[in-house]
Motif scaffolding. Structure first.
Motif, PDB file in Angstrom:
ATOM      1  N   HIS A   1       0.822  -1.205   0.000  1.00 25.94           N
ATOM      2  CA  HIS A   1       0.000   0.000   0.000  1.00 25.94           C
ATOM      3  C   HIS A   1       0.858   1.258   0.000  1.00 25.94           C
ATOM      4  O   HIS A   1       0.604   2.200  -0.792  1.00 25.94           O
ATOM      5  N   ASN A   2       1.880   1.305   0.830  1.00 19.49           N
ATOM      6  CA  ASN A   2       2.732   2.491   0.903  1.00 19.49           C
ATOM      7  C   ASN A   2       3.519   2.684  -0.391  1.00 19.49           C
ATOM      8  O   ASN A   2       3.710   3.832  -0.849  1.00 19.49           O
TER       9      ASN A   2
ATOM     10  N   PHE B   1      -8.496   5.184  -5.654  1.00 18.98           N
ATOM     11  CA  PHE B   1      -7.341   5.219  -4.757  1.00 18.98           C
ATOM     12  C   PHE B   1      -6.886   6.660  -4.505  1.00 18.98           C
ATOM     13  O   PHE B   1      -6.550   7.032  -3.377  1.00 18.98           O
TER      14      PHE B   1
ATOM     15  N   ARG C   1       2.518   1.827  -3.278  1.00 17.27           N
ATOM     16  CA  ARG C   1       1.546   2.305  -4.264  1.00 17.27           C
ATOM     17  C   ARG C   1       1.342   3.820  -4.116  1.00 17.27           C
ATOM     18  O   ARG C   1       1.276   4.558  -5.104  1.00 17.27           O
TER      19      ARG C   1
ATOM     20  N   GLU D   1      -6.673   8.500  -0.846  1.00 16.82           N
ATOM     21  CA  GLU D   1      -5.363   8.942  -0.354  1.00 16.82           C
ATOM     22  C   GLU D   1      -5.031  10.356  -0.840  1.00 16.82           C
ATOM     23  O   GLU D   1      -3.877  10.681  -1.094  1.00 16.82           O
TER      24      GLU D   1
END
Length: 481
Positions: free
Chosen positions: A390-391, A467, A393, A471
């Motif tokens: 995730h990080n 996404f 990405r 974020e």
């Protein structure tokens, strides 16, 4: 009773029952002609004559009528299989709009139709009950489209609705089909495309010929099969010569028109000259984002800011904001005003429907000559969203956003910041990050060549938009921008 055998011999019997006489006859294969005298009439003229065929097994087939019309029906039944027996490949409800009939443009009117794909054709019914009707006249009221020689393509520019594709037939008919559910419309697109690909490219293919033969009269079919030729009457020859003479004159007229058009085109001023004189103005819709921003001396188009301000002022709580379509005619009117650089006031009563404003904003991004996510960045964004960590990405997408040209970066930042405000009111407007991702994913980023993996691309488009909404604070960190 007399009985003539095809070999030429004649026998007679006094049996009262013709079937007994038939059973007593020799069981040799071939044709047997049987004359049955009417017991109630003394004249032979009233006798009945039928032809029967004795098979090798001694079975009697159904008598064949000698009438010309009945014979043609036998020919039609044997030669041409009925089209109604084609296997149904796919069926279901879709939104349909017919926009051209034989090349003539029609007013676009959407309606829900029960669509049946079977072999080389598509049938449009009002509902599934109409297809199941036993009455063939009622079923034939359905519109039948021959796919032989047809063309299918996605048609985003033909409607403000999402997920629309167009079917153009060889006869010049054009249909738009649409569904709000992505996997359903993709499944239909692929099924119809496969059906078209299986057919010959020539419009006069076998299925079309069978259709024409089946609809033709029996007399026409027999005439075609037996090579009947009728001599033309003198008046027919005269009318033919008249048409031939006029077709020649029409050709010369067309040539004169073409030559005049060529002269006019060669003398017409260039686009640059017309723009310098102010006759043609640079348009906001359909231009490149850099061109619009450069003309306005800004990094975010003025129209985008106006739409966002209007939505945040009176549309954050509206149910289905950005998902519900506005009136297309009103949206086109708004587009015309913006392109003419007329003074725009979105608080005017004619723009009171907020869905018209959101529809115009989506149309602006959809009609950009290059998407908000540039073509050169598309594959890089797809690779970034595929990362499992995730990080990692977040960092990959953040780096890509930072490398975007200023107009793309600043417009993207203000747009996604606006969409986070929509998500914050999701309890009232029912628009989650997933819903907005589905709406804006294909609008904001797409591959330059979409013919290959369109279904796969659509999944990534939605995921990237969703996404970036989730974020937003980490990707568009103002301290690091």
């Amino acid at each position: 009773m007399e009985k003539r055998i095809s070999g030429g011999a004649r026998t007679s019997t006094n049996c009262d029952n013709p079937l007994d006489a038939l059973n007593s006859a020799p069981q040799a294969p071939g044709a047997v002609q049987m004359r049955i005298k009417n017991a109630n009439s003394p004249h032979d003229r009233l006798s009945q004559t039928k032809s029967m065929i004795l098979t090798d097994a001694g079975k009697v087939t159904e008598p064949i009528s000698r009438h010309r019309r009945n014979h043609s029906q036998h020919v039609l039944k044997d030669v041409i299989p009925p089209l109604e027996h084609q296997m149904v490949e796919k069926e279901g409800y879709l939104q349909k709009a017919k926009i051209a009939d034989g090349g003539k443009k029609l007013r676009k009117t959407w309606s829900t139709s029960w669509i049946v794909l079977s072999g080389p054709k598509i049938e449009f019914y009002k509902d599934s009950k109409q297809q199941a009707l036993p009455n063939m006249k009622a079923r034939h009221k359905a519109e039948c489209v021959d796919l032989c020689g047809a063309h299918i393509e996605w048609a985003k520019e033909k409607s403000s609705r999402k997920s629309v594709f167009q079917i153009t037939t060889a006869s010049g008919n054009e249909f738009l089909l649409q569904s709000d559910i992505d996997f359903i419309i993709l499944d239909w697109f692929q099924a119809i495309k496969n059906a078209i690909d299986r057919l010959p490219k020539n419009p006069s293919c076998q299925s079309l010929e069978l259709f024409k033969l089946q609809r033709s009269s029996s007399t026409e079919l027999l005439s075609h099969c037996h090579g009947d030729r009728k001599e033309q009457k003198p008046e027919h020859r005269k009318s033919f010569m008249f048409r031939l003479h006029h077709s020649a004159s029409d050709t010369s007229d067309k040539n004169r028109v073409k030559s005049r058009l060529k002269k006019f085109i060669s003398r017409r001023p260039s686009l640059k000259t017309l723009q310098e004189k102010g006759i043609i103005k640079d348009q906001t819709f359909g231009s490149h984002l850099h061109t619009v921003c450069e003309r306005e001396h800004s990094t975010v188009p003025r129209f985008v800011k106006q739409c966002i301000d209007a939505v945040e002022k009176r549309g954050l709580d509206v149910d289905g904001i950005y998902r519900v379509s506005g009136n297309l005619a009103t949206i086109q009117k708004l587009k015309f005003i913006v392109n003419q650089e007329e003074k725009l006031n979105l608080d005017d009563s004619q723009w009171e429907d907020i869905h018209v404003v959101t529809g115009a904003l989506k149309m602006f991004f959809r009609e950009l000559s290059e998407p908000l996510f540039p073509y050169s960045f598309f594959e890089r964004f797809v690779e970034a969203i595929k990362k499992q960590d995730h990080n990692a990405r977040i960092e990959a997408i953040k780096s890509l956003v930072k490398d975007l040209p200023p107009p793309n970066h600043d417009t993207m930042k203000i747009l996604f910041g606006h969409l986070t405000k929509i998500v914050a009111k999701a309890s009232k407007n029912l628009m989650s990050t997933q819903s907005l991702g589905i709406v804006f994913g294909p609008t904001l980023l797409r591959a330059e060549n979409e013919s290959g993996n369109m279904a796969v691309h659509m999944v990534y488009q939605n995921q990237i938009a969703e996404f970036m909404l989730n974020e937003y604070d980490k990707i568009f960190n103002s301290k690091e921008d």
